[in-house]
Write a protein that holds these residues in place. Structure first.
Motif, PDB file in Angstrom:
ATOM      1  N   THR A   1      99.654  87.781  89.878  1.00  0.00           N
ATOM      2  CA  THR A   1     100.516  88.949  89.993  1.00  0.00           C
ATOM      3  C   THR A   1     101.695  88.565  90.867  1.00  0.00           C
TER       4      THR A   1
ATOM      5  N   GLU B   1     105.969  84.027  99.101  1.00  0.00           N
ATOM      6  CA  GLU B   1     104.686  83.861  99.781  1.00  0.00           C
ATOM      7  C   GLU B   1     103.588  83.674  98.736  1.00  0.00           C
TER       8      GLU B   1
ATOM      9  N   ILE C   1     105.728  88.097  96.692  1.00  0.00           N
ATOM     10  CA  ILE C   1     104.357  87.663  96.960  1.00  0.00           C
ATOM     11  C   ILE C   1     103.686  87.320  95.630  1.00  0.00           C
TER      12      ILE C   1
ATOM     13  N   ASP D   1     100.164  86.469  93.988  1.00  0.00           N
ATOM     14  CA  ASP D   1      98.744  86.643  94.269  1.00  0.00           C
ATOM     15  C   ASP D   1      97.950  86.332  93.007  1.00  0.00           C
TER      16      ASP D   1
ATOM     17  N   LYS E   1      94.526  87.876  91.062  1.00  0.00           N
ATOM     18  CA  LYS E   1      93.537  88.955  91.041  1.00  0.00           C
ATOM     19  C   LYS E   1      92.467  88.639  89.999  1.00  0.00           C
TER      20      LYS E   1
ATOM     21  N   THR F   1      99.651  83.787  98.284  1.00  0.00           N
ATOM     22  CA  THR F   1      98.459  84.258  98.991  1.00  0.00           C
ATOM     23  C   THR F   1      97.366  83.196  98.942  1.00  0.00           C
ATOM     24  N   THR F   2      96.351  83.369  99.762  1.00  0.00           N
ATOM     25  CA  THR F   2      95.223  82.445  99.777  1.00  0.00           C
ATOM     26  C   THR F   2      94.541  82.405  98.414  1.00  0.00           C
ATOM     27  N   ALA F   3      94.353  83.572  97.793  1.00  0.00           N
ATOM     28  CA  ALA F   3      93.709  83.629  96.472  1.00  0.00           C
ATOM     29  C   ALA F   3      94.529  82.885  95.419  1.00  0.00           C
ATOM     30  N   ALA F   4      95.852  83.066  95.445  1.00  0.00           N
ATOM     31  CA  ALA F   4      96.720  82.363  94.499  1.00  0.00           C
ATOM     32  C   ALA F   4      96.687  80.864  94.756  1.00  0.00           C
TER      33      ALA F   4
END
Length: 121
Positions: free
Chosen positions: A92, A6, A79, A81, A83, A8-11
């Motif tokens: 991460t 997955e 996941i 991500d 940060k 994430t939106t930020a990644a």
């Protein structure tokens, strides 16, 4: 085919920025596993122009993602991500299959795959 990883939106936002900045628009994001590191396996993230016959291909947040079929079981549920902090930002990776990780924070092993450990420096 299932999505092993997955994003994430930020990644995804960071990946799209990097693709644009590095002239990689139209490339795939490859998420993989390689032998090495203190615990035996390390993650790899990078851009590729072409997929291989053994790749699982799917799209998340408008980004085409590649995962090698052999890596999919190791990465299932992972996941990725991004940060941001006062010290900068970074990706991460949270892998529920990792049973041990290195003090360096960059390598891991699973109960099904140990990999090829190296000495951390």
């Amino acid at each position: 085919m299932t999505q092993a990883v997955e994003i994430t939106t930020a990644a995804a936002t960071q990946v799209k920025t990097m693709m644009k900045h590095n002239g990689e628009e139209g490339s795939y994001l490859r998420v993989g596993v390689q032998g090495g590191g203190c615990s035996g396996l390390t993650y790899s993230l990078g851009f590729e122009k072409e997929r291989q016959p053994s790749d699982i291909v799917y799209e998340q947040h408008g980004i085409p993602v590649l995962v090698e079929k052999d890596d999919a079981a190791i990465l299932e549920g992972t996941i990725v991500d991004f940060k941001q902090s006062l010290m900068g930002g970074g990706f991460t990776i949270d892998n529920p299959n990792a049973i041990a990780s290195c003090g360096c924070g960059t390598s891991f092993r699973t109960d099904k795959k140990v990999g090829t450990p190296e000495v951390c420096e």
